[in-house]
Write an enzyme that holds these catalytic residues in place. Structure first.
Site, PDB file in Angstrom:
ATOM      1  N   GLU A 248      49.253  29.146  39.261  1.00  0.00           N
ATOM      2  CA  GLU A 248      48.580  28.447  38.164  1.00  0.00           C
ATOM      3  C   GLU A 248      48.040  29.521  37.251  1.00  0.00           C
ATOM      4  O   GLU A 248      47.169  30.299  37.635  1.00  0.00           O
ATOM      5  CB  GLU A 248      47.451  27.567  38.711  1.00  0.00           C
ATOM      6  CG  GLU A 248      47.951  26.413  39.555  1.00  0.00           C
ATOM      7  CD  GLU A 248      48.925  25.514  38.812  1.00  0.00           C
ATOM      8  OE1 GLU A 248      48.771  25.338  37.592  1.00  0.00           O
ATOM      9  OE2 GLU A 248      49.855  24.997  39.448  1.00  0.00           O
ATOM     10  N   CYS A 285      40.754  28.095  32.250  1.00  0.00           N
ATOM     11  CA  CYS A 285      42.179  28.057  31.932  1.00  0.00           C
ATOM     12  C   CYS A 285      42.507  26.870  31.038  1.00  0.00           C
ATOM     13  O   CYS A 285      43.572  26.827  30.441  1.00  0.00           O
ATOM     14  CB  CYS A 285      42.999  28.004  33.217  1.00  0.00           C
ATOM     15  SG  CYS A 285      42.412  26.719  34.323  1.00  0.00           S
TER      16      CYS A 285
END
Ligand code: NAP
Length: 485
Positions: A248, A285
């Site tokens: 990720e 993020c």
């Protein structure tokens, strides 16, 4: 092969754990990997209910230790106490959610085709498909979530729920917290009767690389930067026995503000944007790093006052300054707003460009600036936005700030963003990723290395299990979830 049979754990598997972590003074990597292999072998005998008990014990222990854990996290990450307390709560909620779903059977991925002599392609045997755990999992912790994406975070929770043993590569941004968490967790797992060494910690960059390359590790969960994730993904793929690597990674999370959205909700949009941009000092993020706006000057004029707290560590602070300077110096980009940070705090910055400049250089909207900065992209028509996005690859999220539910421009942009994003959002903001059954956190490269999976939510368990079909197998030899009354 039935890995979830309800046999009792062997006495060896319940041997008391020595509370250690593999730090500079801990066991060698070879020892850690042998131990995780043994723990995985012992875990094969555990039922979903056993695993649920271990996860719950882990959650209870972390909650009980919050007054010790949170101050250490605060000292090492510079994040505020309220944020860290909330993050720890999210982390233990996540462990308990997996536990609950394991017990209810909601996470079973089962398909049963009974034998059918009249199947159109020819007689069909009885086929029953389920999943089994992959084996020992290596988890790379991230710097920006010292609890939720670290030692006992999402990857660890989903891998343990899946029936795997776990080795965590500690993030150097919070070493003391990592050691404290693993010691607390191991004691709790031990107390709950989990196999010895079900969860271990390693430290050091090279240890992480060596573990990715080692045949005893069967899958990797990684949360971190795109370059770091790509390097380790390549190591996993280059093995004689390549393994799944769930990275990720970074993201720019484009937002499109439609004309109707701006006309009807300008104040709500700018205040929501400012909050999402500066939350956690932009070190998420899912931070909205690119915003397409119909009127950049009006957007800038309507922004409320903004500020950001200190960055996580010197490396991330320096990375923020460097990537911001790089993006600001590109053709067609200028600095449109800067709120200077106080002592030890970063500047909050808005850069500005045009949709035409993005068409010439699509990398402008693919460049992550990890911190409280965002790139405004002024557009004249939605065709321009569509053309600008044509060179885009992938992102964790895509957001539309529209007018009402009938805003045709908003509906068009939502459909467009869904081509690139793992999660699309209507009139809300991408930061704040809830943990639930329907959650999706991932996306096409470079948001992740595995666009078919999620790293948040209960569906994350499937990353660490692989399908097995049982053909014409007697009921007694089937895993419990494949038997019928
Ligand atoms: P990072 O610098 O990539 O570090 C993550 C981990 O990977 C660390 O343990 C690091 O170990 C290791 N690593 C990185 N490059 C390596 C290499 N070449 N060789 C060996 N190990 C390597 O990322 P970070 O500082 O934690 O976080 C910032 C980034 O994470 C941002 O880009 C952010 O967007 C992303 N992030 C993504 C998500 C998501 O869910 N998609 C969530 C949070 C953060 P060492 O430090 O020991 O080298």
């Amino acid at each position: 092969m039935n890995t979830d049979t309800p046999e009792a754990l062997s006495p060896e598997a319940r041997t008391k754990t020595v509370p250690l972590s593999s730090g500079p003074a801990g066991p060698s990597l070879d020892t850690v990997l042998n131990r995780t292999r043994a723990a995985f072998a012992a875990t094969r005998a555990a039922t979903p209910a056993d695993r649920a008990r271990w996860l719950t014990a882990l959650a209870d222990a972390l909650d009980a230790a919050h007054t010790t854990l949170v101050p250490v996290a605060q000292k090492e990450s510079h994040l505020p106490e309220t944020r860290l307390t909330g993050e720890l709560r999210r982390t233990t909620f996540q462990l308990r959610l997996f536990a609950e779903r394991l017990v209810s059977g909601a996470l079973d991925d089962v398909r049963i085709d009974h034998a059918d002599p009249d199947w159109p392609m020819g007689p069909r045997p009885d086929i029953r498909r389920t999943t089994v755990p992959l084996g020992p999992v290596l988890v790379f912790a991230a710097s920006n979530f010292p609890f939720a994406f670290s030692v006992a975070g999402g990857d660890t929770a989903s891998a343990l729920a899946a029936g795997c043993s776990v080795v965590v590569k500690a993030h150097p941004g919070h070493p003391e917290l990592s050691r404290l968490t693993v010691t607390t967790a191991r004691a709790a797992l031990d107390e709950a009767g989990a196999p010895t060494d079900l969860l271990q910690l390693i430290e050091g960059e090279q240890s992480g690389v060596n573990a990715v390359r080692d045949h005893r590790i069967k899958a990797v969960g990684f949360t971190g930067s795109t370059p770091g994730g790509r390097y380790l993904f390549d190591q996993a793929a280059a093995r004689r026995d390549p393994i799944p690597f769930y990275g990720e990674l970074g993201s720019t999370n484009p937002v499109v503000v439609t004309s109707a959205g701006w006309a009807e909700r300008s104040e709500e949009i700018t205040s929501g944007f400012a909050g999402s941009l500066t939350l956690g000092s932009g070190q998420f993020c899912t931070q909205p790093g690119v915003v397409f706006v119909p009127d950049a000057d009006a957007f800038l004029a309507a922004l409320p006052a903004m500020s950001a707290g200190p960055m996580l560590n010197g490396r991330i602070d320096a990375g923020y300054a460097q990537s911001l300077d790089d993006l600001a110096s590109r053709d067609g980009v200028d600095v449109a707003h800067r709120t200077p940070g106080g002592e030890g705090e970063p500047d909050v910055v808005l850069l500005r460009t045009s949709a035409g400049a993005v068409q010439s250089d699509p990398s402008l909207i693919a460049t992550e600036v990890f911190g409280p900065a965002s790139l405004l992209v002024a557009y004249r028509s939605l065709d321009e936005v569509e053309a600008a996005l044509a060179g885009f690859e992938g992102t964790l999220t895509g957001t539309v700030q529209a007018g009402g539910p009938d805003d045709a421009d908003g509906l068009r942009m939502l459909g467009l963003l869904a081509r690139y994003a793992g999660r699309v959002i209507w009139n809300e903001w991408p930061t704040g990723v809830t943990v639930s059954d329907a959650q999706q956190h991932g996306g096409p490269w470079p948001a992740s290395t595995a666009p078919t999976t999620t790293s948040v939510g209960t569906a994350a368990i499937q990353r660490f299990r692989r399908p097995v079909a049982f053909q014409n197998v007697p009921a007694a030899a089937l895993p419990p979830e494949l038997r019928e009354p």
